[in-house]
Design a protein around this motif. Structure first.
Motif, mmCIF file in Angstrom:
data_model
loop_
_atom_site.group_PDB
_atom_site.id
_atom_site.type_symbol
_atom_site.label_atom_id
_atom_site.label_comp_id
_atom_site.label_asym_id
_atom_site.label_seq_id
_atom_site.Cartn_x
_atom_site.Cartn_y
_atom_site.Cartn_z
ATOM 1 N N SER A 5 8.323 10.318 7.654
ATOM 2 C CA SER A 5 7.918 8.783 8.035
ATOM 3 C C SER A 5 9.415 7.952 7.905
ATOM 4 O O SER A 5 10.148 8.074 7.703
ATOM 5 N N TRP A 75 -3.406 -2.079 11.263
ATOM 6 C CA TRP A 75 -3.228 -1.644 9.888
ATOM 7 C C TRP A 75 -2.086 -0.369 9.803
ATOM 8 O O TRP A 75 -1.660 -0.142 10.619
ATOM 9 N N THR A 76 -0.582 -0.761 7.951
ATOM 10 C CA THR A 76 -0.159 0.661 8.320
ATOM 11 C C THR A 76 -0.355 0.358 6.696
ATOM 12 O O THR A 76 -0.299 -0.560 5.956
ATOM 13 N N TRP A 77 -0.059 1.692 6.394
ATOM 14 C CA TRP A 77 -0.105 2.134 5.302
ATOM 15 C C TRP A 77 1.379 2.330 4.752
ATOM 16 O O TRP A 77 2.414 2.012 5.164
ATOM 17 N N ASP A 89 -0.569 2.910 -3.562
ATOM 18 C CA ASP A 89 -1.352 3.070 -2.052
ATOM 19 C C ASP A 89 -2.370 2.277 -1.220
ATOM 20 O O ASP A 89 -3.496 2.173 -1.478
ATOM 21 N N ALA A 91 -3.026 -0.642 2.776
ATOM 22 C CA ALA A 91 -3.067 -1.256 3.829
ATOM 23 C C ALA A 91 -2.814 -2.667 4.150
ATOM 24 O O ALA A 91 -3.889 -3.180 3.179
ATOM 25 N N ASP A 109 -7.689 -2.276 0.206
ATOM 26 C CA ASP A 109 -7.586 -1.463 -0.616
ATOM 27 C C ASP A 109 -9.570 -0.456 -0.508
ATOM 28 O O ASP A 109 -9.616 -0.639 -0.550
ATOM 29 N N ASP A 113 -6.952 6.008 -0.768
ATOM 30 C CA ASP A 113 -6.685 7.514 -0.229
ATOM 31 C C ASP A 113 -6.258 6.849 1.588
ATOM 32 O O ASP A 113 -7.522 5.819 2.096
ATOM 33 N N SER A 114 -5.302 7.048 1.772
ATOM 34 C CA SER A 114 -4.883 6.661 3.219
ATOM 35 C C SER A 114 -6.401 7.045 4.526
ATOM 36 O O SER A 114 -6.476 6.856 5.733
ATOM 37 N N ASP A 115 -7.121 8.508 4.264
ATOM 38 C CA ASP A 115 -7.996 8.986 5.077
ATOM 39 C C ASP A 115 -9.286 7.632 5.494
ATOM 40 O O ASP A 115 -9.594 8.053 5.779
ATOM 41 N N VAL A 117 -8.986 4.211 5.596
ATOM 42 C CA VAL A 117 -8.805 3.371 6.055
ATOM 43 C C VAL A 117 -8.371 3.641 7.861
ATOM 44 O O VAL A 117 -8.267 4.453 7.722
#
Length: 145
Positions: A5, A75-77, A89, A91, A109, A113-115, A117
């Motif tokens: 990343s 969006w961005t994480w 963490d 977005a 918020d 868990d980024s999965d 969003v």
């Protein structure tokens, strides 16, 4: 975040002062009161409101209350840092407020868990208990029920 990343330091700020005028002033007062406002234009209701239509330069019309719900359009994480709106963490996202054109930039918020969003995610504002008339009166947006 994987080893492949890319990352870069960032600061989200507007390091200047300006007079707000009646439209932005009403928008900020609405934030203090837990209400979002948009402004009528020839294309539809613009949120956040501006004094002038961005595409034509024409003066915008009357202010109208709008929903505090919307849809994530991009969006961005990011990993949380000290001073961020949520302690884990989250977005940064552009949110199309329901019934309006334009997009509001804010934190989303999803519990770290980024999965959870995605573009198209339905969200609602999480208002701070104590508000003062600034964009941070919305703590963040969270998944709408």
């Amino acid at each position: 975040m994987t080893a492949d990343s890319l990352s870069a330091p960032y600061t989200v700020e507007f390091p200047f002062e300006r007079t707000v005028g009646p439209k932005i002033g009403t928008f900020l007062g609405g934030l203090r009161d837990g209400q979002l406002y948009g402004v009528r234009t020839a294309r539809g209701v613009l949120c956040p409101p501006l004094e002038f239509e961005p595409e034509t330069g024409a003066e915008t019309g009357e202010l109208v209350p709008v929903a505090d719900t919307g849809t994530v359009t991009s969006w961005t994480w990011v990993p949380s840092r000290s001073g961020d709106p949520v302690p884990h963490d989250f977005a940064w996202a552009l949110i199309a407020i329901d019934g309006t054109i334009g997009a509001l930039f804010h934190a989303v918020d999803v519990g770290g868990d980024s999965d959870r969003v995605a573009t198209g995610l339905r969200v609602r504002a999480r208002w701070r208990a104590e508000r003062v008339g600034q964009l941070s009166d919305i703590e963040c947006f969270e998944v709408a029920p």
